[in-house]
Design an enzyme around this catalytic site. Sequence first.
Site, PDB file in Angstrom:
ATOM      1  N   GLY A  97      35.830  34.571  54.936  1.00 41.73           N
ATOM      2  CA  GLY A  97      37.164  35.160  54.752  1.00 41.73           C
ATOM      3  C   GLY A  97      37.514  36.038  55.940  1.00 41.73           C
ATOM      4  O   GLY A  97      38.099  37.107  55.781  1.00 41.73           O
TER       5      GLY A  97
ATOM      6  N   TYR B  60      35.868  41.280  38.139  1.00 41.56           N
ATOM      7  CA  TYR B  60      35.683  41.699  39.540  1.00 41.56           C
ATOM      8  C   TYR B  60      34.532  42.708  39.652  1.00 41.56           C
ATOM      9  O   TYR B  60      33.677  42.599  40.535  1.00 41.56           O
ATOM     10  CB  TYR B  60      36.999  42.297  40.033  1.00 41.56           C
ATOM     11  CG  TYR B  60      37.015  42.715  41.479  1.00 41.56           C
ATOM     12  CD1 TYR B  60      37.084  41.778  42.508  1.00 41.56           C
ATOM     13  CD2 TYR B  60      36.989  44.066  41.832  1.00 41.56           C
ATOM     14  CE1 TYR B  60      37.124  42.178  43.846  1.00 41.56           C
ATOM     15  CE2 TYR B  60      37.027  44.477  43.157  1.00 41.56           C
ATOM     16  CZ  TYR B  60      37.096  43.524  44.159  1.00 41.56           C
ATOM     17  OH  TYR B  60      37.127  43.922  45.481  1.00 41.56           O
TER      18      TYR B  60
END
Length: 250
Positions: free
Chosen positions: A15, A158
């Site tokens: 990323g 998360y």
Amino acid sequence: MSDKILSGKRALVTGGNRGIGRAIALQLAGAGADIMINYVGSEQEAEQTAADCSALGVRAFCCYADISREEDVAKLFAEMVEKLGGVDILVNNAGITRDALLLRLSPEDFDAVLTTNLRGAFLCMKQASRLMMKQRFGRIVNISSVVALRGNAGQVNYAASKAGIIGMTKSLAKELASRNVTVNALAPGFIETAMTAELPEAVRAKMLESIPAGRIGQPEDVAAAALFLASPQAAYITGQVLRVDGGMAM
Ligand code: NDP
């Protein structure tokens, strides 16, 4: 003495095309490391970031891979070896959110976040470890979150993925320490990127109140810490979680 402390090192940033990953790629490149930028959606941004790294005088490439897919990760590392000859630094930065309060959180959104954030980092660490153990050198930097340490309403999935990152970091640090491979995690607080731009103004204001430093963090704040952990100066630091949060989670 050269100030290019990472000269001759080869770094992969998952990323790495935008946000915190882009800032990390640029700081590692600025320190002399050759760079592989991984992305899954934004090819144009990946090419731009690779070009910006090249402009700093290093070799830089980008490579598509969905890090949650084993075959993609295998191809990513094959490309890394082909283009750069190996990997010395792995930054597991890629991550997603699918926020909802528990009662509204679907099993699909739970799985999606765990699969990208935790399984993705596991797959990359597995590929990197093979190469790093053989060469008796490596630096792995995993991006966790302050949410792993404090919890956050609406982020059960998360927080679980980022807490999992910390457990993996410490376990792998023990496995690889004798091979001169360090494994550490960063726990950023509230950082100004596309991920946090989606939050309503009221939530941002409340977050800001909980930051003793009195400002939202910038991707470069996290990148500076990643650069340190990847540097020769951090050779005796492993299995640690470094908070980059303006004092949020003391
Ligand atoms: P962004 O949403 O700006 O960027 C996320 C990055 O992850 C993008 O480069 C994206 O690639 C990549 N990515 C997502 N899924 C995959 C996948 N399956 N395979 C490969 N790449 C993927 O996020 P940030 O820059 O804010 O966050 C970076 C990391 O830092 C994340 O792990 C995040 O959880 C963590 N973090 C962020 C904080 C913040 O406040 N912003 C705080 C604490 C931690 P593409 O663009 O191609 O889709």
